[in-house]
Design a protein around this motif. Structure first.
Motif, mmCIF file in Angstrom:
data_model
loop_
_atom_site.group_PDB
_atom_site.id
_atom_site.type_symbol
_atom_site.label_atom_id
_atom_site.label_comp_id
_atom_site.label_asym_id
_atom_site.label_seq_id
_atom_site.Cartn_x
_atom_site.Cartn_y
_atom_site.Cartn_z
ATOM 1 N N VAL A 189 1.085 -0.968 -0.178
ATOM 2 C CA VAL A 189 0.239 0.148 0.033
ATOM 3 C C VAL A 189 1.453 1.422 0.068
ATOM 4 C CG1 VAL A 189 -1.427 1.134 1.340
ATOM 5 C CG2 VAL A 189 -1.850 -1.543 1.019
ATOM 6 N N PHE A 190 0.647 2.161 -0.902
ATOM 7 C CA PHE A 190 1.158 3.577 -0.718
ATOM 8 C C PHE A 190 0.692 4.137 -0.235
ATOM 9 C CE2 PHE A 190 4.036 1.242 -3.389
ATOM 10 C CZ PHE A 190 5.105 1.308 -3.532
ATOM 11 N N GLY A 191 0.573 5.464 0.419
ATOM 12 C CA GLY A 191 -0.340 6.602 0.803
ATOM 13 C C GLY A 191 0.907 7.669 0.621
ATOM 14 N N ALA A 192 -0.379 8.840 -0.083
ATOM 15 C CA ALA A 192 0.796 9.943 0.617
ATOM 16 C C ALA A 192 1.071 10.499 1.365
ATOM 17 C CB ALA A 192 0.340 11.805 -0.560
ATOM 18 N N GLU A 193 0.406 10.758 2.345
ATOM 19 C CA GLU A 193 0.402 11.320 3.355
ATOM 20 C C GLU A 193 0.742 10.504 4.568
ATOM 21 O OE1 GLU A 193 -3.402 12.720 4.847
ATOM 22 O OE2 GLU A 193 -4.699 11.905 3.856
ATOM 23 N N PRO A 194 1.056 11.041 5.626
ATOM 24 C CA PRO A 194 2.258 10.490 6.717
ATOM 25 C C PRO A 194 1.891 9.102 7.745
ATOM 26 C CG PRO A 194 2.658 12.666 7.044
ATOM 27 C CD PRO A 194 1.741 12.316 5.850
ATOM 28 N N HIS A 195 -0.046 9.235 7.501
ATOM 29 C CA HIS A 195 -0.237 8.660 8.715
ATOM 30 C C HIS A 195 -0.625 7.235 8.203
ATOM 31 C CE1 HIS A 195 -0.696 12.430 10.711
ATOM 32 N NE2 HIS A 195 -0.991 13.352 9.290
ATOM 33 N N PRO A 196 -0.870 6.453 8.922
ATOM 34 C CA PRO A 196 -1.891 5.667 7.843
ATOM 35 C C PRO A 196 -3.712 5.742 8.222
ATOM 36 C CG PRO A 196 -1.466 5.240 11.082
ATOM 37 C CD PRO A 196 -0.888 6.412 9.672
ATOM 38 N N ASN A 197 -4.719 4.414 7.597
ATOM 39 C CA ASN A 197 -5.827 5.342 6.960
ATOM 40 C C ASN A 197 -6.728 6.013 8.670
ATOM 41 O OD1 ASN A 197 -8.140 5.058 5.721
ATOM 42 N ND2 ASN A 197 -7.896 2.895 6.478
ATOM 43 N N TYR A 198 -7.231 6.977 7.849
ATOM 44 C CA TYR A 198 -8.040 7.055 8.906
ATOM 45 C C TYR A 198 -9.244 7.649 8.483
ATOM 46 C CZ TYR A 198 -6.413 11.904 6.533
ATOM 47 O OH TYR A 198 -6.266 12.847 5.530
ATOM 48 N N ASN A 199 -10.303 7.920 9.402
ATOM 49 C CA ASN A 199 -11.474 8.067 9.253
ATOM 50 C C ASN A 199 -11.958 9.766 8.588
ATOM 51 O OD1 ASN A 199 -14.573 8.496 9.362
ATOM 52 N ND2 ASN A 199 -14.968 6.982 10.744
ATOM 53 N N ARG A 200 -11.439 9.603 7.461
ATOM 54 C CA ARG A 200 -11.976 11.567 6.973
ATOM 55 C C ARG A 200 -12.571 11.903 7.671
ATOM 56 N NH1 ARG A 200 -7.858 12.496 3.232
ATOM 57 N NH2 ARG A 200 -7.750 11.287 2.590
ATOM 58 N N ILE A 201 -14.532 11.540 7.118
ATOM 59 C CA ILE A 201 -15.704 12.275 7.452
ATOM 60 C C ILE A 201 -15.405 12.538 9.095
ATOM 61 C CG2 ILE A 201 -17.225 10.901 5.857
ATOM 62 C CD1 ILE A 201 -18.142 8.782 7.808
ATOM 63 N N LEU A 202 -14.213 12.251 9.261
ATOM 64 C CA LEU A 202 -14.279 12.730 10.759
ATOM 65 C C LEU A 202 -13.131 13.344 11.107
ATOM 66 C CD1 LEU A 202 -14.879 9.503 13.574
ATOM 67 C CD2 LEU A 202 -16.918 11.677 12.701
ATOM 68 N N LEU A 203 -12.849 14.605 10.591
ATOM 69 C CA LEU A 203 -11.971 15.759 10.908
ATOM 70 C C LEU A 203 -13.085 16.886 11.008
ATOM 71 C CD1 LEU A 203 -9.991 15.754 6.835
ATOM 72 C CD2 LEU A 203 -9.070 15.155 9.631
ATOM 73 N N SER A 204 -13.710 16.905 10.763
ATOM 74 C CA SER A 204 -14.645 18.262 10.836
ATOM 75 C C SER A 204 -14.721 17.944 12.696
ATOM 76 C CB SER A 204 -16.364 17.938 10.954
ATOM 77 O OG SER A 204 -15.942 18.346 9.092
ATOM 78 N N PRO A 205 -15.360 17.139 13.150
ATOM 79 C CA PRO A 205 -14.784 17.309 14.724
ATOM 80 C C PRO A 205 -13.309 17.089 15.756
ATOM 81 C CG PRO A 205 -16.506 15.433 13.781
ATOM 82 C CD PRO A 205 -15.678 15.685 12.723
ATOM 83 N N VAL A 206 -12.465 16.909 14.369
ATOM 84 C CA VAL A 206 -11.297 16.983 15.025
ATOM 85 C C VAL A 206 -10.751 18.391 15.451
ATOM 86 C CG1 VAL A 206 -8.505 16.988 14.362
ATOM 87 C CG2 VAL A 206 -10.271 15.015 13.973
ATOM 88 N N LEU A 207 -10.998 19.232 13.763
ATOM 89 C CA LEU A 207 -11.410 20.893 13.740
ATOM 90 C C LEU A 207 -12.034 21.527 15.011
ATOM 91 C CD1 LEU A 207 -9.594 22.930 11.866
ATOM 92 C CD2 LEU A 207 -12.522 22.908 10.422
ATOM 93 N N SER A 208 -12.932 20.647 15.273
ATOM 94 C CA SER A 208 -13.640 21.877 16.367
ATOM 95 C C SER A 208 -13.391 21.335 17.486
ATOM 96 C CB SER A 208 -15.796 21.271 15.820
ATOM 97 O OG SER A 208 -15.991 19.997 16.008
ATOM 98 N N GLY A 209 -12.630 20.319 17.639
ATOM 99 C CA GLY A 209 -11.998 20.274 19.172
ATOM 100 C C GLY A 209 -12.543 19.327 19.584
ATOM 101 N N GLU A 210 -13.692 18.586 19.215
ATOM 102 C CA GLU A 210 -14.578 17.316 19.844
ATOM 103 C C GLU A 210 -13.899 15.769 19.127
ATOM 104 O OE1 GLU A 210 -18.431 17.983 17.627
ATOM 105 O OE2 GLU A 210 -18.294 19.950 18.291
ATOM 106 N N LYS A 211 -12.972 15.695 19.189
ATOM 107 C CA LYS A 211 -12.222 14.503 18.505
ATOM 108 C C LYS A 211 -10.443 14.476 18.534
ATOM 109 C CE LYS A 211 -15.407 11.070 16.965
ATOM 110 N NZ LYS A 211 -16.389 11.115 18.103
ATOM 111 N N THR A 212 -10.145 13.702 18.529
ATOM 112 C CA THR A 212 -9.225 13.922 18.550
ATOM 113 C C THR A 212 -8.291 13.057 17.161
ATOM 114 O OG1 THR A 212 -7.697 12.156 19.807
ATOM 115 C CG2 THR A 212 -7.822 13.954 20.842
ATOM 116 N N ILE A 213 -6.705 13.849 16.972
ATOM 117 C CA ILE A 213 -6.183 12.094 15.696
ATOM 118 C C ILE A 213 -6.481 11.351 15.703
ATOM 119 C CG2 ILE A 213 -4.601 11.927 13.847
ATOM 120 C CD1 ILE A 213 -4.546 15.740 13.964
ATOM 121 N N ASP A 214 -6.125 10.475 16.431
ATOM 122 C CA ASP A 214 -5.665 9.044 17.014
ATOM 123 C C ASP A 214 -7.068 8.794 17.224
ATOM 124 O OD1 ASP A 214 -3.008 9.806 17.600
ATOM 125 O OD2 ASP A 214 -2.195 9.893 19.554
#
Lengths: 813, 111
Positions: free
Chosen positions: A34-59
């Motif tokens: 598997v090749f990924g452009a981002e430095p992270h393993p696979n994450y749940n992109r639809i939960l980026l908004s709660p990360v931005l609003s501080g309701e969730k962390t990246i982990d």
């Protein structure tokens, strides 16, 4: 033998979902890189908004950890995008110069945020909203700066604006059109949304065209086409996404708006699949997660060399992830030619609902302020349910249709974590939410598996779907036709049609011809298949008792302590001193622990051991009883009142009719349990109007009504037809029962089935005299085989019911 | 040390089914799969005590009849998202007879 090599370009949700689906089917077929452009393993992109609003962390939004890749033997290269595909040599080359050969290649390159080509768009402080890096940059900017402009008033833009505001910034949303979220909302709903967001402190600039972004070292202001300017420290471009097809194009793979794929997710190169936001399928590009998951399933099916999965496009729904704003939109919300609209508006309470109906089917919905029924509407839409019967009440939601208990989907979002959702398995909302977020669940099936919520009676399914939707925020994955179980991709209806059309008469036929994944199925599919086989081919298929649930195999009801209860049939609920004496004697002889009068007008003997069953059956059958089938997905009872024989109000002999109906139908296996009643007059003492089929006697004949229920759901029956003779009652009821037996999904009660196919259709089937007679004849053919008393048969071999060996005696010696 | 005891003929146990052996430490379910493999498991689901001998047998798994927990009969481990296990006992097929290892059953009763 060397494994084939599979390379995935794009370590995002669509690509990794494909790998997960593939591993479920064929864990050892490929050597996977598997090749990924981002430095992270696979994450749940639809939960980026709660990360931005501080309701969730990246982990919290990581889906597959690095350990997961290692455990599954997958080579992962993060932060190293693939830059070249050599289709002749069949290898990919990454930015770092790594060359990896492939036998099959999946392109899951996703999409790029569209950056408006205005002067200054490349200044520092101008961001897209797509990945963890963008979110980190926004949070970082919010620490040092105050003002932000979000260009784009769509779903993504509004979520970004809300998140930035939660991070303490003053946010202005700039939108080119006069309606927010115009891809999902009509004008009235959009106006309500705008007012509500303004109340929360967001500023809007509508119908504004961005002309330039200005600044020296970083962004300082935005200038618009009308010459006005707004000062700002940050610009987020959220005006849309474009499929990322640069890599495919450079390799000469046919692309239009996206990478063009067929129904098997294959590109024009037969070794290369493409999946997710980068593809164009039948002219559509999808940017939501549910379609991507459906695509992943199909792609995995082909990679596993099964070759029967087919992607046919998706109906999508959207929910805005802004805490405290309830918004739901799905399907053709704008209406159009041949559509009708049902509207409800209460601007004061901030509620707006619009349903779009086409040809008696729900085609679209917009809900604002009250989205409780979103999941239900979406289900009606996907399944294409005929809504003409419930049209009047449709807008008021499922709760209004008469569901008791949890069927009414009490507001999931308002529930506290400690509130119980699934009463069968004792699962609270908090446990479900935790499982969804910590285990990365997306589907109802996943939640059932991990929490057991909605896994028993299913009455809380709507509520669980709602919790899924409100937890995941955006759309969640619900396949259009759900497979029976994980042994197959075929739905109940498809399997049943195959059994009929291909003349399959045994379980092994089904497993072989329908490519079942497990050689002898599982506990979910086998009982269903067994029912479909014996109901379709009564004289040919062999009833497989090992594919029946315990109660139907043992012909008694298992109780929580492992003992059984026995209910002999008392036809029409009319008994005699001799019968009661025989029951009393049996109860005493076997020291029955409880004797209970049931709701179906008969007597339940509880607390028997398995060994005792053949013995008590022998005594009961010797006294003239047959099994009451109180344990089966079968005809249970015909409840009656005393009728004209005794009652001063009775107009017909309801007891006699009930006995005859029970004599006609006992022993028949049906998709689910099935109860009848006959009332001797419209006073309805036998409660016939909440049964699966009810007969109410009137002076001039008999009114037959169907699809009632008095269990988890409480429903009044609906009128089917009126007939004048007893013989007609028998024929109509046998025909209707056969219609149910031949058409309903396994484990659907009559009311659920009628809700799917529509009462009008049922009525047409039994009103046509020739068709009714044919149904009746098929019912009687089946009864010729299955109307036998299992107790009499099984009582003959009591040794089969005892332990096979008793080592306690040996140890005592 | 093992001590195999002849408890029944293979054909006494239905295919994809089970029969029960009563012992001093409770009932043991002896399963026969579609492929005629034999397994012996404690006949008591760790969840709510359901009799596994009455479950549906599929592959080398059995589903508890009470709340549908699925157990791998090779290991006794609950499958999928459920956590728990039942005791397994060695059992083997010899010349059409079912032999069950009673060592651990005897030890407990002697203690």
């Amino acid at each position: 033998m060397n494994k084939e090599r599979l390379v995935l370009v794009g370590n995002g949700m669509a690509g990794m979902r494909t790998i997960e689906e593939l591993l479920k089917l064929e864990p050892d077929l490929y050597e996977i890189t598997v090749f990924g452009a981002e430095p992270h393993p696979n994450y749940n992109r639809i939960l980026l908004s709660p990360v931005l609003s501080g309701e969730k962390t990246i982990d919290e939004i990581i889906l597959n950890s690095r350990d997961w890749y290692a455990e599954h033997g997958i080579t992962l290269h993060t932060g190293d995008p693939v830059e070249h595909i050599d289709r002749r040599k069949r290898l990919v080359r990454s930015r770092s110069g790594l060359e990896v050969p492939y036998d099959r290649l999946i392109l899951a390159t996703g999409s790029n945020p569209f950056i408006i080509p205005v002067p200054g768009a490349d200044l520092p402080g101008v961001l897209g909203y797509r990945d963890i890096a963008d979110v980190e940059a926004m949070i970082e900017t919010a620490r040092g700066f105050k003002r932000a402009i979000v260009i784009g008033g769509g779903l993504l833009g509004l979520e970004a604006a809300y998140g930035l505001q939660q991070q303490g910034m003053e946010v202005t949303v700039v939108h080119l059109l006069d309606t927010l979220m115009e891809r999902q909302l009509d004008k009235p709903a959009a106006a309500l949304l705008k007012a509500s967001l303004e109340k929360r402190g967001l500023t809007f600039l509508m119908e504004a065209q961005t002309a330039a972004i200005q600044g020296r070292d970083r962004v300082e202001s935005v200038r618009f086409a009308d010459g006005s300017e707004i000062a700002t420290d940050l610009v987020v471009m959220a005006v849309g996404i474009r499929p990322n097809m640069a890599l495919a194009q450079s390799a000469g793979i046919h692309c239009e708006r996206g990478i063009v794929v067929d129904d098997t997710m294959l590109t024009y190169d037969a070794r290369i699949y493409a999946i997710g936001e980068c593809v164009q399928h039948r002219g559509h590009c999808y940017g939501l997660v549910a379609p991507l998951f459906e695509q992943a399933k199909v792609c995995a099916n082909h990679l596993a060399k099964l070759g029967y999965g087919r992607y046919q496009g998706s109906v999508t729904s959207t929910k805005l992830k802004v805490t405290g704003i309830d918004l739901f939109s799905a399907g053709q919300y704008q209406g159009g030619d041949g559509c009708e609209e049902i509207l409800f508006q209460d601007p004061g309470a901030g509620i707006y609902k619009k349903l779009v109906i086409r040809e008696n089917r729900l085609a679209g919905a917009v809900l604002y302020g009250d989205t409780i029924d979103g999941a239900w509407f979406f289900q009606l839409m996907r399944e294409g349910t005929d809504i003409s019967e419930i049209r009047e009440d449709l807008l008021f939601g499922q709760a209004h249709l008469g569901d008791s208990g949890h069927g009414g989907q009490t507001q999931a979002a308002l529930m506290t974590d400690a509130m119980q959702v699934c009463d069968c398995n004792g699962v609270c909302k908090g446990e479900i939410v935790k499982a969804i977020t910590s285990k990365g669940l997306f589907t109802l099936e996943d939640v059932k598996l991990h929490t057991k919520a909605a896994a028993s009676c299913g009455s809380c399914t709507g509520l669980v779907e709602q919790i899924l939707a409100s937890t995941l925020g955006s759309d969640y994955s619900t396949p259009e036709a759900k497979p029976i179980c994980t042994c197959t991709d075929y739905s109940h209806d498809q399997v049943r049609a195959a059994i009929r059309e291909q003349h399959l008469t045994s379980l092994s036929d089904c497993f072989e011809k329908l490519d079942w994944r497990r050689p002898d199925g599982c506990h979910v599919c086998r009982p269903a298949l067994n029912y479909y086989l014996i109901s379709t081919w009564p004289t040919e298929a062999l009833d497989d008792s090992q594919s029946r649930f315990v109660n139907e195999r043992v012909h008694a009801n298992i109780q929580k302590d492992g003992t059984y209860s026995v209910i002999p049939r008392i036809f029409g609920g009319e008994t005699s001193p001799a019968q009661l004496r025989a029951i009393a004697e049996a109860a005493e002889k076997y020291a029955v622990r409880s004797v209970k009068i049931t709701g179906g007008q008969r007597i339940d003997l509880l607390g028997l051991t398995k060994e005792q069953l053949p013995h008590i059956w022998k005594d009961l059958t010797d006294a003239g009883f047959v099994s009451g089938h109180a344990y089966g997905k079968s005809m249970r009872t015909v409840k009656t009142c005393v009728g004209s024989q005794w009652c001063r109000f009775g107009v017909q002999d309801s007891t006699k009719m009930g006995i005859e109906l029970e004599e006609l139908t006992w022993g028949s296996w049906t998709p689910h349990k099935f109860k009848l009643a006959v009332s001797g007059c419209p006073r309805n003492c036998a409660e016939a109007t909440c049964k699966d089929i009810g007969v109410v006697c009137v002076d001039s004949g008999y009114e037959i009504s169907v699809a009632g229920a008095a269990g988890m759901d409480v429903r009044e029956t609906e009128f089917l037809c009126k007939v004048t003779t007893e013989a007609e009652v028998m024929e109509v009821i046998a025909a209707f029962t056969q219609l149910y037996r031949e058409n309903a999904r396994y484990l659907h009660r009559i009311y659920k089935w009628v809700a799917r196919v529509g009462l009008d259709w049922c009525r047409a089937q039994v009103e046509d005299p020739a068709n009714r007679r044919a149904l009746y004849d098929r019912f009687m053919l089946s009864q010729g085989v299955y109307q036998t008393d299992p107790w009499a048969e099984l009582a003959a071999t009591p040794a089969d019911w005892a332990p096979i060996a008793d080592l306690t005696l040996r140890a005592a010696e | 040390m093992t001590a195999f005891l002849d408890i029944a003929a293979l054909d006494d146990i239905p295919r994809q089914g089970a029969r029960v052996v009563k012992t001093m430490i409770g009932c043991i379910a002896v399963f026969r799969t579609a492929e005629d493999q034999l397994f012996a498991l404690e006949d008591r689901c760790p969840h709510k005590g359901g009799p596994l001998s009455e479950g549906i047998v599929h592959g080398t798994s059995v589903t508890c009849p009470l709340h549908a927990w699925v157990f791998d009969m090779n290991t006794g481990q609950a499958q999928g998202a459920d956590e728990g296990a039942v005791q397994t006992y060695p059992v083997r097929l010899e010349a059409g007879r079912v032999l069950l290892d009673v060592t651990r059953l005897a030890r407990r009763s002697a203690a």
